[in-house]
Design a protein around this motif. Structure first.
Motif, PDB file in Angstrom:
ATOM      1  N   ALA A  58       2.597   6.978 -21.602  1.00  0.00           N
ATOM      2  CA  ALA A  58       3.870   6.633 -20.301  1.00  0.00           C
ATOM      3  C   ALA A  58       3.356   8.034 -19.348  1.00  0.00           C
ATOM      4  O   ALA A  58       3.856   7.896 -18.065  1.00  0.00           O
ATOM      5  N   GLY A  59       3.438   9.674 -19.197  1.00  0.00           N
ATOM      6  CA  GLY A  59       3.551  10.248 -18.673  1.00  0.00           C
ATOM      7  C   GLY A  59       3.124  10.510 -17.646  1.00  0.00           C
ATOM      8  O   GLY A  59       2.726  10.536 -16.522  1.00  0.00           O
ATOM      9  N   LEU A  60       1.779   9.950 -18.232  1.00  0.00           N
ATOM     10  CA  LEU A  60       0.037  10.643 -17.428  1.00  0.00           C
ATOM     11  C   LEU A  60       0.323   9.981 -16.833  1.00  0.00           C
ATOM     12  O   LEU A  60       0.088   9.920 -15.700  1.00  0.00           O
ATOM     13  N   GLU A  61       0.328   8.351 -17.514  1.00  0.00           N
ATOM     14  CA  GLU A  61       0.148   6.979 -16.448  1.00  0.00           C
ATOM     15  C   GLU A  61       1.241   7.062 -15.161  1.00  0.00           C
ATOM     16  O   GLU A  61       1.159   7.042 -13.611  1.00  0.00           O
ATOM     17  N   GLU A  62       2.592   7.853 -15.336  1.00  0.00           N
ATOM     18  CA  GLU A  62       3.558   7.842 -14.321  1.00  0.00           C
ATOM     19  C   GLU A  62       3.098   8.841 -13.031  1.00  0.00           C
ATOM     20  O   GLU A  62       2.650   8.785 -11.725  1.00  0.00           O
ATOM     21  N   LEU A  63       1.987   9.865 -13.835  1.00  0.00           N
ATOM     22  CA  LEU A  63       1.233  11.358 -12.975  1.00  0.00           C
ATOM     23  C   LEU A  63       0.683  10.667 -12.574  1.00  0.00           C
ATOM     24  O   LEU A  63       0.543  11.158 -11.081  1.00  0.00           O
ATOM     25  N   GLY A  64      -0.151  10.150 -12.739  1.00  0.00           N
ATOM     26  CA  GLY A  64      -1.602   9.451 -11.793  1.00  0.00           C
ATOM     27  C   GLY A  64      -1.337   8.792 -10.849  1.00  0.00           C
ATOM     28  O   GLY A  64      -1.727   9.004 -10.112  1.00  0.00           O
ATOM     29  N   ARG A  65      -0.416   7.648 -11.550  1.00  0.00           N
ATOM     30  CA  ARG A  65      -0.331   7.171  -9.985  1.00  0.00           C
ATOM     31  C   ARG A  65       0.447   7.291  -9.134  1.00  0.00           C
ATOM     32  O   ARG A  65       0.206   7.139  -8.055  1.00  0.00           O
ATOM     33  N   GLU A  66       1.603   7.904  -9.266  1.00  0.00           N
ATOM     34  CA  GLU A  66       2.404   8.312  -8.137  1.00  0.00           C
ATOM     35  C   GLU A  66       1.755   9.707  -7.344  1.00  0.00           C
ATOM     36  O   GLU A  66       2.130   9.592  -6.329  1.00  0.00           O
ATOM     37  N   SER A  67       1.285  10.729  -8.100  1.00  0.00           N
ATOM     38  CA  SER A  67       0.321  11.444  -7.530  1.00  0.00           C
ATOM     39  C   SER A  67      -0.521  11.641  -6.601  1.00  0.00           C
ATOM     40  O   SER A  67      -0.996  11.475  -5.851  1.00  0.00           O
ATOM     41  N   LEU A  68      -1.145  10.128  -6.958  1.00  0.00           N
ATOM     42  CA  LEU A  68      -2.177   9.690  -6.408  1.00  0.00           C
ATOM     43  C   LEU A  68      -2.129   8.757  -5.819  1.00  0.00           C
ATOM     44  O   LEU A  68      -2.361   8.830  -3.668  1.00  0.00           O
ATOM     45  N   SER A  69      -0.737   8.032  -5.441  1.00  0.00           N
ATOM     46  CA  SER A  69      -0.792   6.853  -4.898  1.00  0.00           C
ATOM     47  C   SER A  69      -0.608   7.179  -3.214  1.00  0.00           C
ATOM     48  O   SER A  69      -0.929   7.432  -1.844  1.00  0.00           O
ATOM     49  N   GLY A  70       0.522   7.740  -2.924  1.00  0.00           N
ATOM     50  CA  GLY A  70       0.866   8.580  -2.222  1.00  0.00           C
ATOM     51  C   GLY A  70       0.848   9.297  -0.928  1.00  0.00           C
ATOM     52  O   GLY A  70       0.450   9.009  -0.411  1.00  0.00           O
ATOM     53  N   PRO A  71       0.223  10.234  -1.437  1.00  0.00           N
ATOM     54  CA  PRO A  71      -0.779  11.584  -0.787  1.00  0.00           C
ATOM     55  C   PRO A  71      -1.783  10.957  -0.373  1.00  0.00           C
ATOM     56  O   PRO A  71      -2.111  10.754   0.918  1.00  0.00           O
ATOM     57  N   THR A  72      -2.385   9.801  -0.742  1.00  0.00           N
ATOM     58  CA  THR A  72      -4.102   9.455  -0.185  1.00  0.00           C
ATOM     59  C   THR A  72      -3.730   8.553   0.889  1.00  0.00           C
ATOM     60  O   THR A  72      -4.684   7.914   1.513  1.00  0.00           O
ATOM     61  N   MET A  73      -2.677   7.695   0.533  1.00  0.00           N
ATOM     62  CA  MET A  73      -1.955   6.706   2.105  1.00  0.00           C
ATOM     63  C   MET A  73      -2.034   7.241   2.691  1.00  0.00           C
ATOM     64  O   MET A  73      -1.653   6.706   3.689  1.00  0.00           O
ATOM     65  N   ASN A  74      -2.378   8.580   2.791  1.00  0.00           N
ATOM     66  CA  ASN A  74      -1.764   9.824   4.179  1.00  0.00           C
ATOM     67  C   ASN A  74      -3.429  10.807   4.187  1.00  0.00           C
ATOM     68  O   ASN A  74      -3.778  10.494   5.656  1.00  0.00           O
TER      69      ASN A  74
END
Lengths: 369, 259
Positions: free
Chosen positions: A92-108
């Motif tokens: 759960a922790g790694l999925e949250e980390l992967g999802r949140e850290s990659l989606s926000g910054p890459t959208m910018n």
């Protein structure tokens, strides 16, 4: 993913969000401030947020997004059902980390990369906002139809110089100064600094950081940009037409006829209040791109109808801007579609696993992680 | 026809609707033109970002979800997250800015006359609270103070922070009285100018603190609501639904056994 805890647009059109148009380098020319005893907790907090504001939009976004979204959600994920499984919930922790850290910054990041490539390799004027291009086109038009500028038409540098002189007259022509010589001095300095904008290469972020902060030898472009900002502040403050200190001393206003888009009476009314104003540092960069794009093309071509030439150039830039935005939009979409393949670590989602644990608990069985 | 240059004092938002003044007007707006643009930094514009978030961020997560529970968690977590992140936090910060401006009397709002507004930047704070010597050539300390007044600052509260001597001189005076005093009393005007010329003056320190508070509040709201409350709520809802589902199955089983 978090958006705009601190915004940083540099273009000012009334009734749009007027946002931070100031360069951090202006603030750093002031002497370092000592801790004041009443500051207490807020002095270091001010310091942190000042640093965040100085570093520009993307770094602000990264810091705020990481601290307020990525980290807390990862912590919550790691602790999900910890009491039932006896240890941290790594999936759960790694999925949250992967999802949140990659989606926000890459959208910018993705739009920033696409935009930078378009500006550096194809159409530099794409960086400018359309009304600023209109304002600069009008100024260039005045310059080329001015009989005193005919010798400058085929030389980019000379044409830029003449345009810079025209910009000064447009922006500050009706200002009054205490000393009559001030206007001449200001104009000469103004034009000289804009010449530097046209001639010097703008260093990229990393090179600039290295030169300014580590080598302590800012590039000619950076130094001229700082001097230009100080000059505009001095000119605005020294204008004796103002009954009070200028609301924004860093502002430069171009007079131009801005075509407005009418969708309703309300939109027309708001558009009519538009003025083309930019902050000094934004304008410095704008002139750099404009002179190396539109002014250069103008001087290299045989232009029989200058007005039509410039209108066509502005339309091309507008189409490119839309194209770049569309490409960025779709590229982000494509990446976000692929992203789940990176962070989904198992066929069962953490949500489903939680539901399974609840089921086992209620059936009286042993909960297996 | 040229647009008249707007003077340094901003017009109020309540000014009457201006006439067309022979400006060119293009009819039939293309909404795509307004939507598809990038900011100066290269990031998507606000509306484009929201559109992208709902279509691609939310859409792709739903499309690639593995099970019903994950689907539900995405909807509960991400829809409020996007709305709160792009609209909510901004609104909280803007409302906090106006609230702090009213309470403290310090001019910290970009649009002081509107109901809610962003805070000014640190560089703008420096401009407003440190006297620039170039103003001597024009509007001087009077113009400097008048600007604070125009930006809805309370001159008594601001000037009182500078030092005790000035505090005693402005005590009980409103903005107009203080501005008149600057005009009529040269000694006071010079004392005020000297105090504001100090780049480490205390009014600046207070202004910086007040201007930072809305950002801290916004950050705290993001951290608590989006970082902890929503995810925990999500987990609680999943467990609750799973319990109910399981309880219904167990009840059914028991009924069958009894029958």
């Amino acid at each position: 993913m978090n958006v705009t805890a601190v915004s940083n647009k540099n273009y000012d059109v009334k009734n749009q969000q007027i946002s931070n148009a100031y360069s951090p380098r202006y603030a750093t020319t002031l002497p370092k401030q000592n801790n004041v005893s009443f500051g207490g907790v807020m002095t270091p907090v001010n310091g942190i947020f000042k640093f965040i504001e100085k570093t520009g939009f993307f770094v602000q976004f990264l810091i705020v997004d990481t601290l307020s979204m990525v980290l807390p959600r990862t912590i919550v994920g790691l602790n999900r059902d910890k009491d039932k499984i006896g240890h941290y919930n790594y999936q759960a922790g790694l999925e949250e980390l992967g999802r949140e850290s990659l989606s926000g910054p890459t959208m910018n990041i993705i739009p920033m990369v696409i935009s930078a490539m378009a500006i550096n390799h194809f159409v530099p004027a794409v960086k400018l906002d359309s009304p600023v291009i209109t304002g600069l086109n009008e100024t260039l038009l005045k310059t080329v139809t001015n009989k005193n500028s005919t010798d400058a038409l085929k030389d980019t540098s000379k044409l830029s110089t003449k345009t810079a002189e025209q910009i000064f007259d447009t922006a500050f022509g009706d200002f009054k100064f205490k000393d009559a010589k001030d206007a001449t001095n200001y104009k000469a300095k103004f034009v000289s600094l804009l010449n530097t904008a046209q001639q010097e290469k703008k260093p990229n972020l990393f090179v600039n950081f290295y030169n300014t902060k580590i080598q302590k030898k800012p590039s000619a472009y950076t130094k001229a940009e700082d001097d230009f900002d100080k000059l505009v502040v001095e000119i605005n403050n020294a204008n004796i037409n103002n009954a009070e200190a200028p609301a924004d001393a860093h502002k430069l206003v171009l007079k131009a006829e801005v075509p407005e888009v009418r969708t309703s009476e309300k939109t027309l009314a708001r558009a009519a209040e538009n003025e083309i104003s930019t902050s000094s540092k934004t304008f410095f960069e704008d002139f750099h791109h404009y002179s190396n794009d539109i002014i250069k093309k103008f001087s290299k071509a045989t232009v029989e109808k200058p007005k039509e030439f410039l209108e066509a150039a502005a339309k091309k830039v507008a189409r490119c801007k839309m194209g770049v935005a569309g490409l960025a939009f779709l590229s982000v979409g494509a990446f976000l579609l692929y992203l789940p393949k990176i962070y989904q670590l198992s066929k069962l989602s953490p949500a489903e696993q939680s539901a399974e644990r609840v089921k086992k608990e209620m059936e009286g069985g042993k909960v297996v992680c | 026809m040229l647009i008249n240059k707007i003077n340094a004092t901003p017009t109020t938002p309540q000014s009457p609707l201006p006439t067309n003044n022979n400006k060119k007007v293009a009819f039939g707006a293309n909404p795509l033109n307004a939507l598809f643009k990038l900011d100066r930094s290269g990031t998507m514009s606000h509306n484009l970002f929201i559109t992208n978030a709902f279509i691609f961020l939310l859409g792709t997560r739903l499309f690639t979800s593995r099970d019903k529970d994950e689907n539900r968690e995405i909807l509960i977590r991400d829809i409020p997250s996007i709305i709160i992140a792009v609209v909510g936090v901004d609104t909280i910060q803007k409302a906090a800015t106006k609230g702090i401006q009213k309470l403290s009397g310090f001019a910290i709002a970009k649009k002081p006359k509107e109901r809610i507004s962003d805070s000014i930047s640190y560089a703008q704070t420096n401009d407003l609270y440190i006297y620039d010597k170039n103003l001597d050539k024009a509007s001087g300390i009077y113009g400097f103070a008048k600007r604070l007044d125009s930006k809805e600052g309370n001159l008594e509260k601001i000037c009182s922070k500078l030092n005790d001597s000035i505090k005693s001189k402005v005590s009980g005076l409103d903005n107009t009285q203080i501005l008149n005093k600057i005009k009529s009393d040269n000694t006071f005007a010079n004392e005020l100018k000297k105090a504001f010329s100090n780049p480490k003056n205390k009014a600046l320190k207070y202004a910086e603190t007040f201007k930072t508070l809305p950002t801290v509040i916004g950050f705290a709201a993001t951290l608590s609501i989006l970082g902890f409350v929503l995810p925990k709520l999500n987990i609680a809802i999943t467990e609750h639904i799973a319990k109910k589902r399981e309880q219904a199955k167990l009840d059914n089983k028991n009924k069958q056994i009894q029958a």
